[in-house]
Design an enzyme around this catalytic site. Sequence first.
Site, short mmCIF file in Angstrom:
data_model
loop_
_atom_site.label_atom_id
_atom_site.label_comp_id
_atom_site.label_asym_id
_atom_site.label_seq_id
_atom_site.Cartn_x
_atom_site.Cartn_y
_atom_site.Cartn_z
N LYS A 295 49.48 -22.03 -14.72
CA LYS A 295 49.03 -22.15 -13.33
C LYS A 295 48.78 -20.76 -12.75
CE LYS A 295 50.68 -23.54 -8.69
NZ LYS A 295 51.73 -24.22 -7.89
N ASP A 300 49.44 -19.00 -2.60
CA ASP A 300 49.53 -20.40 -2.17
C ASP A 300 49.99 -20.47 -0.71
OD1 ASP A 300 49.79 -23.11 -1.91
OD2 ASP A 300 51.51 -23.32 -3.27
N LYS A 307 51.99 -23.98 4.69
CA LYS A 307 53.42 -23.76 4.49
C LYS A 307 54.02 -23.09 5.72
CE LYS A 307 53.54 -23.08 -0.52
NZ LYS A 307 54.44 -24.21 -0.82
N ASP A 318 52.90 -17.44 -7.30
CA ASP A 318 52.46 -18.76 -7.75
C ASP A 318 51.50 -18.69 -8.95
OD1 ASP A 318 52.95 -21.45 -7.40
OD2 ASP A 318 51.32 -21.76 -5.97
N ASP A 377 49.06 -28.84 -0.29
CA ASP A 377 50.04 -27.91 -0.87
C ASP A 377 50.47 -28.34 -2.28
OD1 ASP A 377 51.64 -25.70 -0.98
OD2 ASP A 377 53.22 -26.49 0.33
N GLU A 379 48.84 -28.31 -4.91
CA GLU A 379 47.58 -27.86 -5.50
C GLU A 379 47.70 -27.50 -6.98
OE1 GLU A 379 49.67 -25.91 -4.12
OE2 GLU A 379 49.75 -24.29 -5.60
N ARG A 381 49.11 -29.03 -9.50
CA ARG A 381 48.76 -30.14 -10.39
C ARG A 381 47.25 -30.39 -10.40
NH1 ARG A 381 52.75 -33.94 -7.01
NH2 ARG A 381 53.67 -31.91 -6.64
N1 BES Z 1 53.85 -23.33 -5.48
C1 BES Z 1 54.51 -24.42 -4.87
C2 BES Z 1 55.87 -24.70 -5.48
C3 BES Z 1 56.96 -23.75 -5.13
C4 BES Z 1 57.59 -23.81 -3.92
C5 BES Z 1 57.42 -22.84 -6.06
C6 BES Z 1 58.62 -22.96 -3.61
C7 BES Z 1 58.45 -21.99 -5.76
C8 BES Z 1 59.06 -22.04 -4.53
C9 BES Z 1 53.68 -25.67 -5.00
O1 BES Z 1 52.32 -25.49 -4.99
C10 BES Z 1 54.01 -26.53 -3.82
O2 BES Z 1 53.72 -26.14 -2.75
N2 BES Z 1 54.62 -27.67 -4.08
C11 BES Z 1 55.01 -28.56 -3.04
C12 BES Z 1 54.70 -29.96 -3.47
C13 BES Z 1 54.83 -30.97 -2.38
C14 BES Z 1 53.77 -30.77 -1.33
C15 BES Z 1 54.72 -32.34 -2.99
C16 BES Z 1 56.51 -28.38 -2.80
O3 BES Z 1 57.26 -28.18 -3.77
O4 BES Z 1 56.92 -28.40 -1.66
ZN ZN Z 2 51.64 -23.69 -5.62
MN MN Z 3 51.52 -25.45 -3.00
#
Ligand code: BES
Ligand code: ZN
Ligand code: MN
Length: 522
Positions: A295, A300, A307, A318, A377, A379, A381
Amino acid sequence: MTIQFSTKTLAETDFKSPKALGAVAALQTDCLVIAYRGAVGGGVGENLMKLDRLTGGAIARATELGDLENKLGATLILRSEPVWLANGLRARRLLLVALGEDGDLTAFAKAARACAKALSGSGIKNATLVLQSFFPSSKTGLTASMLHERVRLISQLVGEQVYRFGARQPEMKTKPKEKADNLAELTFLVNTKQATLVKVAVREGDALVNGMNLAKDLGNLPPNVCNPSYLANSAKQLSKSTKLKVQVLEEKQIESLGMGAFLAVTKGSETPPKFIVIRHDGGKANDEPIVLVGKGITFDTGGISLKPGEAMDEMKYDMCGAASVMGTMYSVALLNLKRNVIGVIPTCENMPSGKASRPGDIVKSMSGQTIEILNTDAEGRLILCDALTYVERFKPKAVIDIATLTGACVIALGSVHSGLFSNNESLSNALITAGQASLDTVWRLPLDAAYQEQLKSNFADMANIGGRPAGSVTAACFLARFTEKYNWAHLDIAGTAWKGGAAKGSTGRPVPLLLNYLLALH
Ligand code: BES
Ligand code: ZN
Ligand code: MN
């Protein structure tokens, strides 16, 4: 600014032999590193006793004062005095490292890490490590593979400790506070019997550290520098210094391939996306490759599902999945691994703008399946699913994707284990074993069909989120819908790829795990 590892061979390195002791003492080095076990009571252990005489009793005095503890991971540095030279001991310092009782790999790592800490950040530029002292006769017996693993681990831990972003990117601070100079050279002193094996292990350790350093640099660089073009150029750079072959697909080609999910993420950004393919053709032409997919979200923001502001800077990390793929490919190339390995990196930013995807948008992935984007968010996947479809063309033996995918994984596993998901038992077991051997561990989580229910959409084939319960599992379940045609594992490294707080920085994980996995394949 990368530490150099080397080996030096003597006929004998056991201090029981006066000749060996004399030869070791005669070595010119900033620091002679000796591990010990059993410095007990008022006296010192047998091994150290011999050395002690050459120091004019400095070790015995330290023991008497209680400075030399017999506790796993204790270290002590002694500085040369005139009597050392008079006795033929030419090292400028002695670093003594306590091994504690005969222990497992974790115990060994504790001693090795303590040794690494003592060596870095001081004035020591080069050190010579008497390898045999790290392996005193053990009750369980030391196999060749254990020796191999542990030598590689010493390199890994020393390399990890010595890394300084400031020294590698000196232009980032105008008045650097960090000491740029650090341990530059570590020599493993070995006897003739161990030499062949140790040389192989040291070479692997060296390649590993180079790969981890690259992964850390890319992770730590700011998002205004390390954007998709920067990643693509770094990959091209690698193809100049190694035999790696690099191909970069531009936005037009990404469109022609029908990567609607990937394009939905990059839409809001002014910076163009890249799709990077790095090939190492080390095996026979028809050998099925191992494919690593990373990835590469270089920042992000969450997109329109923005966020919260706190610690948002950390979302520069990220792209650590991508960085670990680049790092591993670099290690593989340095070792000239006799195997076909392909690294694939979809990379873009996730930004909010008038052109960004909205919650509710429905897009068509390269696989043909449609996705309702309920949260912009989620994104990672979206860019991964198209990459995972793309790699079908390689007829892979196995595909491993690596992603900072979910905050939920940080909640579930913290920073100890990366999350592992897989549709194949032997791939899963191989990754678990490789993780244990490199102290870069994973913990397997489920992929049961029952969780797929959470991804139901009223309007498309699937939604891109599955609600709060089991957030890491539903993210993996989403990816599983694109990986049915091959053996696949997914590593969620959201909790392990970087550290926050005062020691903020990229960890280089899971390069050790991935390289170990590739090395252990037969
Ligand atoms: N890059 C983030 C995941 C992440 C969050 C990694 C905090 C490390 C620390 C990912 O893209 C994301 O934002 N995931 C969301 C998914 C949700 C919207 C279903 C998450 O984990 O909040
Ligand atoms: Zn992310
Ligand atoms: Mn995200």
